[in-house]
Design an enzyme around this catalytic site. Structure first.
Site, mmCIF file in Angstrom:
data_model
loop_
_atom_site.group_PDB
_atom_site.id
_atom_site.type_symbol
_atom_site.label_atom_id
_atom_site.label_comp_id
_atom_site.label_asym_id
_atom_site.label_seq_id
_atom_site.Cartn_x
_atom_site.Cartn_y
_atom_site.Cartn_z
ATOM 1 N N LYS A 1 -32.265 42.122 -5.291
ATOM 2 C CA LYS A 1 -31.052 41.767 -6.045
ATOM 3 C C LYS A 1 -31.037 42.661 -7.279
ATOM 4 C CE LYS A 1 -28.920 37.820 -8.437
ATOM 5 N NZ LYS A 1 -29.116 36.390 -8.730
ATOM 6 N N ASP B 1 -29.402 43.592 -10.608
ATOM 7 C CA ASP B 1 -28.529 42.954 -11.592
ATOM 8 C C ASP B 1 -28.194 43.917 -12.727
ATOM 9 O OD1 ASP B 1 -27.126 40.921 -12.799
ATOM 10 O OD2 ASP B 1 -28.766 39.473 -12.704
ATOM 11 N N ASN C 1 -26.548 43.078 -16.717
ATOM 12 C CA ASN C 1 -25.969 41.969 -17.471
ATOM 13 C C ASN C 1 -25.400 42.295 -18.841
ATOM 14 O OD1 ASN C 1 -26.194 39.557 -15.803
ATOM 15 N ND2 ASN C 1 -28.373 40.028 -15.789
ATOM 16 N N ASP D 1 -21.519 33.920 -10.898
ATOM 17 C CA ASP D 1 -22.520 32.929 -11.298
ATOM 18 C C ASP D 1 -21.950 31.527 -11.155
ATOM 19 O OD1 ASP D 1 -24.506 34.708 -11.776
ATOM 20 O OD2 ASP D 1 -24.305 34.732 -13.951
HETATM 21 C C1 GLA Z 1 -27.494 37.030 -14.069
HETATM 22 C C2 GLA Z 1 -27.217 36.817 -12.597
HETATM 23 C C3 GLA Z 1 -27.857 35.535 -12.129
HETATM 24 C C4 GLA Z 1 -29.352 35.596 -12.397
HETATM 25 C C5 GLA Z 1 -29.609 35.883 -13.868
HETATM 26 C C6 GLA Z 1 -31.072 36.130 -14.130
HETATM 27 O O1 GLA Z 1 -26.843 36.090 -14.833
HETATM 28 O O2 GLA Z 1 -25.848 36.819 -12.353
HETATM 29 O O3 GLA Z 1 -27.612 35.321 -10.757
HETATM 30 O O4 GLA Z 1 -29.945 36.584 -11.587
HETATM 31 O O5 GLA Z 1 -28.891 37.008 -14.316
HETATM 32 O O6 GLA Z 1 -31.330 36.399 -15.445
#
Ligand code: GLA
Length: 748
Positions: free
Chosen positions: A462, A464, A466, A524
């Protein structure tokens, strides 16, 4: 096939035709995009300005029909009589490209940069246009269900030029349209906006550095009377994950100018003599069968030509993800216990989310340091992966490689690797982005992530991201090129690793990322009622094979809404099913229900993942081979509801079908104090006894087993009635708010 005759070009296949012509002045005119047409149609389809319109600036004074403003174009310049929006701006100087030559090549003509592009069988038409000092190549690749367009600009002069704006395509199509675009923000992605395209420009754009959940790059142009199954609809999307820009605008001539490309905001890109700049690829689709027809074409295109070839049509595993259940708080013991439970429920892949490296015990520290936290994981990632594998599960891992926390060893060693500007640093989720324009930064990421991936049996990642970027214009574009370089170097040699993109949920759900990651975490927000909007609107542009969709605990973390477990499953089935909750607290009845869900999903996973997707009045439908599955979703229950019809379009009219529901059940406690009207003894609605019953037993609800013809199903069959306040009976559906059903319709 691509036909060329006297500077008339027809790109044509079973699904679409695209026609353009270079006229005697070298102006490249748009002739047609839509139904399958012939070369002989060119004259009839072309726009003929006659004596033109008043007050226009003419290319030739003696020809009143020679204003660039009056004709449908494939590209336009500025300052030469076309006063519609220009696809190209350079140094505030006019541009005026004229046709020079063409070439047709097999395949997609590879890009020179790291930009991803559609792959597979296609033919490409390349038109070369020039003006003093500059050469512009227009690329058109014809795929079975879509056409892609992009341009390459080359400085063939001897002075440096600056690009302020360069679109991937520009085109004028006759007619009035509505633009449907999709946007929102964190945990509320993909809300639909429909805007009339009038003389004012309608724009869909992102300037966050990513394609963004604020405005997804994909959009539709539809005739105002188009419906799900009827009318002309065009679909556009960009194979790009950075700042994007799309605009549509009508004019007095009734032509709609549409363009899409990198966002011009702050794009000041120097083009030195001899240098070239290539734009990302845009995808153009059209259908005369409404929004549904358009979506299915987009889905086929993405499944066949965007996602990595290894994953084309390949079944995806049911996964368990540790995030919503554990967040940062886990030990190896807890994970192994969860893995046992996940396996027992029927999951096939166990994903360890954030929190396994560096000092990552919350989101304040550790990003950038991919050294394993041996306190939490005494056997390391390789040991954990082995143990998970020994349980018969695949193992997957979360990374966020593009970011760094200031509280990290990486930042302390290389503060200059973070992407900053001349002002004090701005943090987002306590983190900065790494400067992926720098080769040493990219090498570090490729090495760090690669080492972890090679250290154990890791089948899934996964990926990510952010925070939004602070990088502007050309720097933002170069950052995105860096992301692609890193993804390519890590995953091209490891094609079997299933990559799931993520960016605070769906903040980077785009065709660029899908070129590397066959699936993307939609949001999310795992509340299924919100997911009806998010997944439902994603389905206009993206196939359900790309939707990461998980069942989470209710009440939901994002809305505090409680929804039935059945609906959480029923919505997640129409995507890549996963579970993301603490399994330790599941009740025996829930365990039984989840086992039934995973068994059901696995039996029909190819239908759910790759079937033809249809949005219906009551929900969603997928069809593949002899099987169709329909989801019927309710939101708020009303008293004394009418009969509900299940309409199943697209079946064979004379064929008989077996219609079966996925069995569902009902908590006894749902009736609360109403039980006193039916129970032989007094039952305390809040008491121990009812709690005990609810943990272990549920009543069957509204299960269906019918035979009906394709004709009857197309017109609509009547489902068992909904609860009307007159009692419980298995011949009705006793659903509360947010109830739903799934029906399997199988050819007999
Ligand atoms: C983001 C992702 C979540 C999770 C968190 C982990 O918010 O969208 O699904 O993986 O980070 O910190």
């Amino acid at each position: 096939m691509i036909l060329c005759e006297n500077n008339l070009f027809l790109l044509k296949n079973d699904n679409l035709s695209y026609m353009l012509r270079a006229d005697h002045r070298g102006i490249v005119r748009h002739v047609h995009f839509g139904e399958s047409v012939r070369m002989e149609d060119a004259e009839a389809l072309a726009c003929r300005p006659g004596l033109g319109w008043g007050s226009n600036v003419l290319l030739e004074d003696s020809d009143s029909g020679s204003s660039l403003s009056d004709i449908a174009l494939e590209w336009s310049g500025s300052g030469r009589g076309d006063y519609r929006e220009t696809p190209l701006e350079m140094d505030g100087r006019p541009t005026d490209f004229r046709y020079v030559s063409y070439e047709v090549v097999e395949g997609a003509a590879s890009m020179a940069s790291t930009l991803p592009q559609a792959h597979g069988d296609c033919e490409t038409l390349i038109l070369t246009l020039e003006q003093p000092g500059l050469r512009l190549k227009l690329y058109y690749s014809l795929f079975p269900t879509a056409l892609t367009r992009r341009v390459v600009l080359e400085n063939i002069g001897d002075e440096s030029r600056t690009i302020h704006k360069i679109m991937s395509f520009c085109m004028d199509i006759p007619g009035n349209f509505e633009m449907t675009s999709f946007g929102g923000g964190w945990s509320a992605e993909m809300n639909k906006t429909v805007a009339n395209v009038g003389y004012g420009r309608v724009v869909n754009e992102s300037v966050t550095g990513a394609s963004s959940s604020r405005n997804n790059p994909g959009f539709l142009l539809s005739e105002p009377d188009a419906t799900e199954n009827y009318g002309h609809v065009y679909g556009f999307n960009l194979v790009y994950s950075g700042n994007h820009y799309s605009a549509a605008q009508n004019c007095i001539q009734g032509l709609t100018r549409v363009m899409q490309g990198i966002n011009p905001s702050n794009l000041h890109r120097e083009l030195q003599p001899g240098e070239k700049f290539e734009t990302p690829e845009a995808v153009l689709c059209c259908s005369d069968r409404g929004f549904g027809g358009l979506s299915r074409q987009m889905h086929t295109f993405v499944n066949d030509h965007i996602i990595p070839p290894y994953w084309r049509g390949r079944p995806r595993p049911v996964l368990y993800n540790s995030w919503e259940g554990c967040m940062f708080n886990f030990t190896q013991r807890r994970l192994l216990d969860l893995a046992d439970r996940a396996k027992d429920l029927g999951c096939e892949l166990f994903v360890l989310d954030d929190g396994w490296f560096g000092k990552r015990n919350d989101d304040f520290a550790g990003l950038g340091d991919y050294n394993i936290n041996y306190k939490k994981l005494p056997d390391g990632i390789s040991g954990l992966a082995k143990k998970i594998q020994a349980k018969g599960l695949q193992f997957g891992l979360w990374f966020e490689p593009e970011s760094v926390n200031p509280d990290s060893d990486l930042y302390r060693a290389h503060p200059d690797w973070a992407l900053t500007d001349e002002f004090p640093v701005l943090l987002g989720r306590h983190q900065l982005l790494l400067d992926l324009r720098k080769k040493e930064v990219r090498d570090y990421i490729v090495e760090q992530v690669g080492n972890v991936l090679d250290s154990g049996a890791i089948s899934y990642v996964k990926w990510d991201m952010n925070r939004n970027s602070i990088a502007l214009g050309a720097a933002a574009h170069e950052f995105v090129l860096g992301v692609y370089d890193v993804l390519d170097r890590i995953f091209r040699p490891r094609p079997g690793i299933l990559l799931e993109g993520c960016s605070s949920g769906g903040n980077r759900f785009d065709l660029g990322m899908l070129c590397y990651s066959p699936q993307i975490w939609c949001s999310d927000d795992t509340d299924p009622i919100q997911r009806l909007t998010i997944q439902g609107n994603l389905s206009y542009l993206y196939p359900q094979s790309s939707f990461g969709a998980h069942v989470s605990a209710a009440p939901h973390a994002q809305t505090l809404r409680s929804t039935p477990l059945s609906t959480r499953g029923n919505v997640s089935f129409f995507g890549q099913l996963g579970y993301e909750l603490d399994l330790k607290h599941l009740l025996p009845v829930e365990i039984k229900e989840i086992k039934a869900q995973t068994t059901f999903y696995k039996k029909y996973r190819e239908v759910f993942q790759y079937g033809d997707f249809t949005r219906t009045k009551t929900g969603w439908q997928v069809s593949r081979g002899k099987t169709t599955i329909a989801g019927v979703f309710h939101t708020i229950v009303h008293a004394a509801p009418p009969y509900e019809q299940l309409r199943v379009p697209g079946l064979k009219k004379d064929q008989l079908y077996h219609v079966m529901s996925l069995p569902q059940s009902l908590r006894v406690g749902q009736f609360g104090s109403l039980l006193k009207h039916v129970a032989p003894v007094e039952v305390n609605p809040h008491g121990f006894l009812l709690g005990k019953i609810d943990n272990h037993y549920q009543m069957p609800d509204g299960n269906e087993d019918l035979v009906a013809s394709g004709a009857a199903l197309a017109g609509g069959i009547l489902l068992k009635p909904l609860f009307r306040g007159t009692g419980y009976d298995t011949n009705q559906r006793t659903q509360t708010d947010f109830g739903s059903n799934v029906y399997v319709i199988e050819e007999m």
